[in-house]
Write a protein that holds these residues in place. Structure first.
Motif, PDB file in Angstrom:
ATOM      1  N   TYR A 212      -9.780 -11.971   3.478  1.00 16.10           N
ATOM      2  CA  TYR A 212     -10.854 -10.916   3.421  1.00 16.10           C
ATOM      3  C   TYR A 212     -10.420  -9.448   2.485  1.00 16.10           C
ATOM      4  CZ  TYR A 212     -13.664  -6.973   4.707  1.00 16.10           C
ATOM      5  OH  TYR A 212     -14.582  -5.838   4.481  1.00 16.10           O
ATOM      6  N   LEU A 213      -9.096  -9.150   2.853  1.00 15.56           N
ATOM      7  CA  LEU A 213      -8.531  -7.973   2.028  1.00 15.56           C
ATOM      8  C   LEU A 213      -8.382  -8.327   0.507  1.00 15.56           C
ATOM      9  CD1 LEU A 213      -5.767  -6.791   4.618  1.00 15.56           C
ATOM     10  CD2 LEU A 213      -8.088  -5.533   3.929  1.00 15.56           C
ATOM     11  N   LEU A 214      -7.950  -9.603   0.312  1.00 20.29           N
ATOM     12  CA  LEU A 214      -7.675  -9.737  -1.295  1.00 20.29           C
ATOM     13  C   LEU A 214      -9.307  -9.938  -1.813  1.00 20.29           C
ATOM     14  CD1 LEU A 214      -5.114 -12.569  -1.101  1.00 20.29           C
ATOM     15  CD2 LEU A 214      -4.751 -10.116  -1.887  1.00 20.29           C
ATOM     16  N   ALA A 215     -10.221 -10.397  -1.065  1.00 18.81           N
ATOM     17  CA  ALA A 215     -11.708 -10.593  -1.679  1.00 18.81           C
ATOM     18  C   ALA A 215     -12.085  -9.151  -1.724  1.00 18.81           C
ATOM     19  CB  ALA A 215     -12.568 -11.101  -0.665  1.00 18.81           C
ATOM     20  N   VAL A 216     -11.951  -8.119  -1.185  1.00 21.28           N
ATOM     21  CA  VAL A 216     -12.212  -6.735  -1.138  1.00 21.28           C
ATOM     22  C   VAL A 216     -11.686  -6.185  -2.215  1.00 21.28           C
ATOM     23  CG1 VAL A 216     -12.186  -4.363  -0.456  1.00 21.28           C
ATOM     24  CG2 VAL A 216     -12.822  -6.377   1.190  1.00 21.28           C
ATOM     25  N   LEU A 217     -10.293  -6.256  -2.507  1.00 20.46           N
ATOM     26  CA  LEU A 217      -9.532  -5.847  -3.668  1.00 20.46           C
ATOM     27  C   LEU A 217      -9.857  -6.356  -5.019  1.00 20.46           C
ATOM     28  CD1 LEU A 217      -5.909  -5.882  -2.255  1.00 20.46           C
ATOM     29  CD2 LEU A 217      -7.252  -3.735  -2.371  1.00 20.46           C
ATOM     30  N   ASN A 218     -10.219  -7.681  -4.975  1.00 22.88           N
ATOM     31  CA  ASN A 218     -10.908  -8.184  -6.119  1.00 22.88           C
ATOM     32  C   ASN A 218     -12.084  -7.761  -6.455  1.00 22.88           C
ATOM     33  OD1 ASN A 218      -8.328  -9.966  -6.704  1.00 22.88           O
ATOM     34  ND2 ASN A 218      -9.153 -11.390  -5.328  1.00 22.88           N
ATOM     35  N   VAL A 219     -13.039  -7.473  -5.715  1.00 25.18           N
ATOM     36  CA  VAL A 219     -14.539  -7.268  -5.997  1.00 25.18           C
ATOM     37  C   VAL A 219     -14.572  -5.726  -6.453  1.00 25.18           C
ATOM     38  CG1 VAL A 219     -16.701  -6.952  -5.034  1.00 25.18           C
ATOM     39  CG2 VAL A 219     -15.640  -9.019  -4.560  1.00 25.18           C
ATOM     40  N   ARG A 220     -13.381  -5.068  -5.699  1.00 19.41           N
ATOM     41  CA  ARG A 220     -13.589  -3.733  -6.440  1.00 19.41           C
ATOM     42  C   ARG A 220     -12.612  -3.239  -7.707  1.00 19.41           C
ATOM     43  NH1 ARG A 220     -12.918  -0.389  -0.615  1.00 19.41           N
ATOM     44  NH2 ARG A 220     -14.606  -0.905   0.288  1.00 19.41           N
TER      45      ARG A 220
END
Length: 354
Positions: A212-220
Motif C-alpha cells: 500500500y505504501l509503495l502504491a501511494v508513493l508511486n501514484v503521487r
C-alpha cells in the motif's frame, strides 16, 4: 488543479487494489479495548476537557468514529502528534487547556482532563511531556512523580491511569488505552492505521502494508522528487559500504526507554541504508512506461521495487521469509521518518478549501 484532483481520485482508490485488498475488513479489537471503550464512555461524563490525540500523518483516519458523537458535546482540543513535538508546543497546549477551562477554573476546585485516541498515536508520551512542563509551571507536592508507560507498539496502555499536573485548582489528566472500532470496513483507512502502527502488524501483514505504501508513493510520484546522492543510487544499485563500519540493526531506530547512542559511523551507515532504499524505489519508477491507473501494471511495478529493495537491503534470495524481512525493514524506516515526512490522508491544501 485538475491534475491534483485526478491524483487524489487515484489515491482514494488505492485501498481497493486487488493485490492490496486481500483479507477483507480489518479487525483488531482485543478484550481490553472493549472494556476500555466502556470505561472511557463513563468517564467522559465527568471530564471537563478532552484532548483527542491524532497521528499527524493520518489526521482524518486516526479519528475513532465511535467516539466522535460523544466527543462532539465536550470541550475538546485535537492534538496532532508524531510531528517533531517539542516543548514549546507542549507549552502552547497547556495555554490552550487553560483557555478552554478558564470559566470552569474560577468555580471548580478540581478539574479532569481526559486524553483519548487510537492506539500508538503518542498519548502517553504527550502526557509525560505535559507533566514535565506543568511541574515547572504548577509545582505539585508529590513524593514521587508517576510517568505514563510508553512503547513503540500499539496496546502498551491497557488501563486508565490518572496523573496530577497542577493544583489550585487541582488538575488531573487521565491516560486512556488506545481504542479502535471493532471492525474497520474501509480497507484504505485500515491500511493507513496499520502503516502508522495503530494496528498490530500481524493483523494486516507487513507485506500488504508496504504494498500500500509503495502504491501511494508511486501514484503521487514522490520518489521522482528524491534527488539521488550518486549514480549508483539513481541506477537502483547498492552503494559500496565500508566493510569496517559496524553492522546496524534497524530495530535500534524504534523508540526505547533508553535510546542507543549513535556515533558518527552509525549515522553514515543509516544514511547509506536510506540512500539504497530510496534508489531501489526510484529506479523502477523512473523507468516505468506503463499506466499507474492500471492495477496490473502498478502491481508489476511494485514487484520490481520489492526485488530492488531486497537487493538494496542485502537480504539473501534463498531466504524463505525475504519479503517479510524487506517489509519489516521498510516499515521501520517509514515509521521513524528516515524516508521523509508523509501525510497519507488526502488533506486539502488551504487554497483548495476556498
Amino acid at each position: 488543479m485538475v491534475a491534483m484532483k485526478r491524483m487524489l481520485k487515484k489515491a482514494s482508490l488505492l485501498g481497493e487494489l486487488g493485490f492490496i485488498k486481500g483479507g477483507g475488513n480489518i479487525n483488531w479489537f482485543p478484550g481490553h479495548m472493549a472494556a476500555a471503550t466502556r470505561a472511557i464512555r463513563d468517564r467522559l461524563k465527568l471530564s471537563d476537557l478532552v484532548i483527542e490525540v491524532r497521528d499527524a500523518r493520518i489526521p482524518l483516519s486516526s479519528a475513532n468514529d465511535e467516539l466522535q458523537p460523544m466527543l462532539a458535546g465536550k470541550r475538546r482540543v485535537i492534538a496532532l502528534n508524531k510531528k517533531d513535538l517539542a516543548n514549546q508546543n507542549i507549552m502552547n497546549l497547556l495555554d490552550l487547556v487553560e483557555y478552554k477551562l478558564k470559566e470552569v477554573i474560577s468555580r471548580e476546585p478540581t478539574l479532569l482532563v481526559m486524553i483519548v485516541g487510537v492506539p500508538n498515536v503518542g498519548k502517553s508520551a504527550l502526557i509525560n511531556s505535559i507533566h514535565q512542563v506543568a511541574s515547572l509551571r504548577f509545582p505539585v507536592q508529590e513524593q514521587k512523580k508517576k510517568r505514563a508507560t510508553v512503547g513503540p507498539l500499539p496496546g502498551v496502555t491497557q488501563d486508565i491511569a490518572g496523573f496530577k499536573i497542577a493544583h489550585r485548582p487541582s488538575i488531573y489528566v487521565l491516560d486512556t488505552p488506545g481504542v479502535l472500532v471493532p471492525s474497520i470496513p474501509d480497507i484504505e483507512t485500515g491500511l493507513k492505521l496499520a502503516a502508522a502502527g495503530s494496528v498490530k502488524d500481524s493483523v494486516v501483514g507487513e507485506e500488504r502494508i508496504v504494498q500500500y505504501l509503495l502504491a501511494v508513493l508511486n501514484v503521487r510520484g514522490t520518489p521522482l522528487r528524491w534527488k539521488p546522492h550518486n549514480n549508483k543510487e539513481a541506477e537502483g544499485g547498492s552503494l559500496n559500504l565500508d566493510d569496517n563500519r559496524p553492522s546496524y540493526d534497524l530495530k535500534d531506530l524504534l523508540p526505547k526507554r533508553k535510546k542507543p547512542s549513535l556515533n558518527k559511523s552509525d549515522v553514515y551507515y543509516i544514511e547509506d541504508i536510506v540512500s539504497n532504499v530510496r534508489g531501489a524505489i526510484h529506479s523502477p519508477l523512473a523507468k516505468f512506461e506503463g499506466s499507474l491507473e492500471d492495477e496490473g501494471e502498478l502491481g508489476n511495478l511494485i514487484e520490481q521495487q520489492f526485488e530492488a529493495l531486497q537487493k538494496a537491503m542485502k537480504i539473501p534470495h534463498k531466504e524463505s521469509e525475504a519479503r517479510t524481512m524487506v517489509s519489516k525493514k521498510f516499515l521501520t524506516l517509514f515509521r521513524t521518518g528516515k524516508l521523509g515526512p508523509f501525510t497519507l490522508d488526502d488533506v486539502p491544501e488551504p487554497a483548495d478549501a476556498l
